[in-house]
Design a protein around this motif. Structure first.
Motif, PDB file in Angstrom:
ATOM      1  N   GLN A 136       0.879  -1.085  -0.118  1.00  0.00           N
ATOM      2  CA  GLN A 136       0.139   0.135  -0.147  1.00  0.00           C
ATOM      3  C   GLN A 136       1.099   0.882   0.086  1.00  0.00           C
ATOM      4  OE1 GLN A 136      -2.084  -0.251   3.551  1.00  0.00           O
ATOM      5  NE2 GLN A 136      -3.566  -2.150   2.643  1.00  0.00           N
ATOM      6  N   GLN A 137       0.195   2.396   0.244  1.00  0.00           N
ATOM      7  CA  GLN A 137       1.447   4.195   0.184  1.00  0.00           C
ATOM      8  C   GLN A 137       1.470   3.621   1.476  1.00  0.00           C
ATOM      9  OE1 GLN A 137      -0.977   7.239  -0.284  1.00  0.00           O
ATOM     10  NE2 GLN A 137       0.080   8.591  -0.021  1.00  0.00           N
ATOM     11  N   ASN A 138       3.653   4.057   1.404  1.00  0.00           N
ATOM     12  CA  ASN A 138       4.307   2.977   2.245  1.00  0.00           C
ATOM     13  C   ASN A 138       4.130   2.880   3.587  1.00  0.00           C
ATOM     14  OD1 ASN A 138       3.690   7.131   1.768  1.00  0.00           O
ATOM     15  ND2 ASN A 138       4.979   6.386   1.596  1.00  0.00           N
ATOM     16  N   LEU A 139       3.206   1.115   2.686  1.00  0.00           N
ATOM     17  CA  LEU A 139       3.343   0.743   4.035  1.00  0.00           C
ATOM     18  C   LEU A 139       3.431  -1.135   3.175  1.00  0.00           C
ATOM     19  CD1 LEU A 139       2.670  -1.149   7.045  1.00  0.00           C
ATOM     20  CD2 LEU A 139       0.290  -0.917   6.542  1.00  0.00           C
ATOM     21  N   LEU A 140       4.190  -1.986   3.375  1.00  0.00           N
ATOM     22  CA  LEU A 140       4.420  -3.248   2.831  1.00  0.00           C
ATOM     23  C   LEU A 140       4.253  -4.722   3.859  1.00  0.00           C
ATOM     24  CD1 LEU A 140       5.363  -4.975   0.734  1.00  0.00           C
ATOM     25  CD2 LEU A 140       7.940  -5.366   1.672  1.00  0.00           C
ATOM     26  N   LEU A 141       2.880  -4.993   3.700  1.00  0.00           N
ATOM     27  CA  LEU A 141       2.763  -6.311   5.055  1.00  0.00           C
ATOM     28  C   LEU A 141       2.934  -7.024   4.401  1.00  0.00           C
ATOM     29  CD1 LEU A 141       1.178  -6.352   7.351  1.00  0.00           C
ATOM     30  CD2 LEU A 141      -0.709  -6.038   6.209  1.00  0.00           C
ATOM     31  N   VAL A 142       3.422  -7.985   5.250  1.00  0.00           N
ATOM     32  CA  VAL A 142       3.652  -9.682   4.333  1.00  0.00           C
ATOM     33  C   VAL A 142       3.367 -10.412   5.525  1.00  0.00           C
ATOM     34  CG1 VAL A 142       5.563 -11.533   4.346  1.00  0.00           C
ATOM     35  CG2 VAL A 142       6.257  -8.839   3.658  1.00  0.00           C
ATOM     36  N   THR A 143       1.980 -11.346   5.411  1.00  0.00           N
ATOM     37  CA  THR A 143       1.324 -12.838   6.319  1.00  0.00           C
ATOM     38  C   THR A 143       0.826 -13.906   6.017  1.00  0.00           C
ATOM     39  OG1 THR A 143      -0.383 -11.790   5.109  1.00  0.00           O
ATOM     40  CG2 THR A 143      -0.278 -10.183   6.603  1.00  0.00           C
ATOM     41  N   GLY A 144       1.727 -14.537   6.376  1.00  0.00           N
ATOM     42  CA  GLY A 144       1.987 -15.797   6.589  1.00  0.00           C
ATOM     43  C   GLY A 144       1.118 -16.975   7.320  1.00  0.00           C
ATOM     44  N   LYS A 145      -0.460 -17.748   7.116  1.00  0.00           N
ATOM     45  CA  LYS A 145      -0.794 -17.758   7.616  1.00  0.00           C
ATOM     46  C   LYS A 145      -1.503 -19.202   8.037  1.00  0.00           C
ATOM     47  CE  LYS A 145      -4.413 -13.995   6.362  1.00  0.00           C
ATOM     48  NZ  LYS A 145      -4.534 -13.809   5.681  1.00  0.00           N
ATOM     49  N   LYS A 146      -1.375 -20.220   8.705  1.00  0.00           N
ATOM     50  CA  LYS A 146      -1.207 -20.985   8.927  1.00  0.00           C
ATOM     51  C   LYS A 146      -2.489 -22.383   9.435  1.00  0.00           C
ATOM     52  CE  LYS A 146       3.153 -23.684   7.816  1.00  0.00           C
ATOM     53  NZ  LYS A 146       2.870 -24.222   7.029  1.00  0.00           N
ATOM     54  N   ASP A 147      -2.758 -23.009   9.030  1.00  0.00           N
ATOM     55  CA  ASP A 147      -4.326 -23.910  10.026  1.00  0.00           C
ATOM     56  C   ASP A 147      -3.643 -24.111  10.896  1.00  0.00           C
ATOM     57  OD1 ASP A 147      -5.314 -23.111   7.441  1.00  0.00           O
ATOM     58  OD2 ASP A 147      -4.992 -25.445   6.847  1.00  0.00           O
TER      59      ASP A 147
ATOM     60  N   ILE B 248      11.232 -25.188  15.761  1.00  0.00           N
ATOM     61  CA  ILE B 248      11.072 -24.819  14.381  1.00  0.00           C
ATOM     62  C   ILE B 248       9.333 -24.047  14.727  1.00  0.00           C
ATOM     63  CG2 ILE B 248      10.306 -24.732  12.082  1.00  0.00           C
ATOM     64  CD1 ILE B 248      12.387 -27.273  12.271  1.00  0.00           C
ATOM     65  N   ALA B 249       9.403 -22.861  14.405  1.00  0.00           N
ATOM     66  CA  ALA B 249       8.591 -21.692  14.588  1.00  0.00           C
ATOM     67  C   ALA B 249       7.713 -21.894  13.418  1.00  0.00           C
ATOM     68  CB  ALA B 249       8.289 -20.271  14.745  1.00  0.00           C
ATOM     69  N   ASN B 250       6.734 -22.188  13.904  1.00  0.00           N
ATOM     70  CA  ASN B 250       5.502 -22.613  12.383  1.00  0.00           C
ATOM     71  C   ASN B 250       4.081 -22.088  12.772  1.00  0.00           C
ATOM     72  OD1 ASN B 250       4.832 -23.738   9.966  1.00  0.00           O
ATOM     73  ND2 ASN B 250       4.252 -25.788  10.677  1.00  0.00           N
ATOM     74  N   ARG B 251       3.828 -20.756  13.295  1.00  0.00           N
ATOM     75  CA  ARG B 251       2.924 -19.900  13.855  1.00  0.00           C
ATOM     76  C   ARG B 251       3.040 -19.467  12.185  1.00  0.00           C
ATOM     77  NH1 ARG B 251       6.764 -18.177  17.540  1.00  0.00           N
ATOM     78  NH2 ARG B 251       7.221 -16.210  17.209  1.00  0.00           N
ATOM     79  N   SER B 252       1.389 -18.255  12.654  1.00  0.00           N
ATOM     80  CA  SER B 252       1.396 -17.440  11.158  1.00  0.00           C
ATOM     81  C   SER B 252       1.776 -16.388  11.662  1.00  0.00           C
ATOM     82  CB  SER B 252      -0.636 -17.233  12.106  1.00  0.00           C
ATOM     83  OG  SER B 252      -1.051 -18.144  11.002  1.00  0.00           O
ATOM     84  N   PHE B 253       2.137 -15.302  10.704  1.00  0.00           N
ATOM     85  CA  PHE B 253       2.080 -14.050  11.490  1.00  0.00           C
ATOM     86  C   PHE B 253       2.397 -12.806  10.473  1.00  0.00           C
ATOM     87  CE2 PHE B 253       4.879 -15.619   7.563  1.00  0.00           C
ATOM     88  CZ  PHE B 253       5.668 -14.439   6.435  1.00  0.00           C
ATOM     89  N   GLU B 254       2.512 -11.517  10.989  1.00  0.00           N
ATOM     90  CA  GLU B 254       2.543 -10.379   9.980  1.00  0.00           C
ATOM     91  C   GLU B 254       3.216  -9.128   9.988  1.00  0.00           C
ATOM     92  OE1 GLU B 254      -1.918  -8.589   9.823  1.00  0.00           O
ATOM     93  OE2 GLU B 254      -0.646  -7.045  11.244  1.00  0.00           O
TER      94      GLU B 254
END
Length: 155
Positions: free
Chosen positions: A65-76, A89-95
């Protein structure tokens, strides 16, 4: 560490966004998952490398987005029947959020060997780039007489 930026806010104009970023960064928790590297590749090129072992391409989303980069990972969050003796080994959702300067855009994103590499480039528009102004020589400047609008000038 806390910073009180109130005195600076009172005596500066137009730096609100910068102060907000500093204060938000100071308030944010020390979340460090997933780990990442940030590097300057060239004068106007940057690279973010995130360690996202265990995530597939379909589980990662990148939003610019304008002036923002958002990286998300979604694990079930489905319950695994595995009985781990050690879970390192961490295997959790993140933002993960990255504030971008003006005119910084995502050029490319690749996922390879558990590393997500996001290449960024700063593209300043031509109209915003510094220009060299030529200095001319010639006839001296003449005085302009004050005249009311609509009056014809005598030649």
């Amino acid at each position: 560490m806390r910073f009180d930026l109130t005195p600076y806010r009172r005596s500066t104009i137009g730096f609100d966004r910068l102060f907000d970023l500093i204060e938000a960064n100071a308030r944010s928790s020390a979340e460090n998952y997933p780990p990442f590297n940030l590097e300057r590749v060239a004068d106007d090129r940057y690279r973010i490398t995130l360690a996202v072992a265990g995530f597939s391409r379909e589980e990662i989303e990148i939003t610019a987005q304008q002036n923002l980069l958002l990286v998300t990972g979604k694990k079930d969050d489905k319950a695994d029947n595995n009985q781990f003796l050690h879970l390192g080994i961490a295997n959790r959702s993140f933002e993960r959020r990255f504030e971008l300067a003006d005119f910084v855009f995502v050029e490319d994103a690749r996922l390879n060997d558990g590393l997500l590499v996001v290449d960024l480039v700063r593209e300043v528009p031509e109209a915003m780039k510094p220009k060299s102004i030529a200095i001319r020589t010639g006839a001296p400047l003449t005085a302009v007489e004050n005249q009311a609008p609509g009056e014809a000038r005598a030649a």
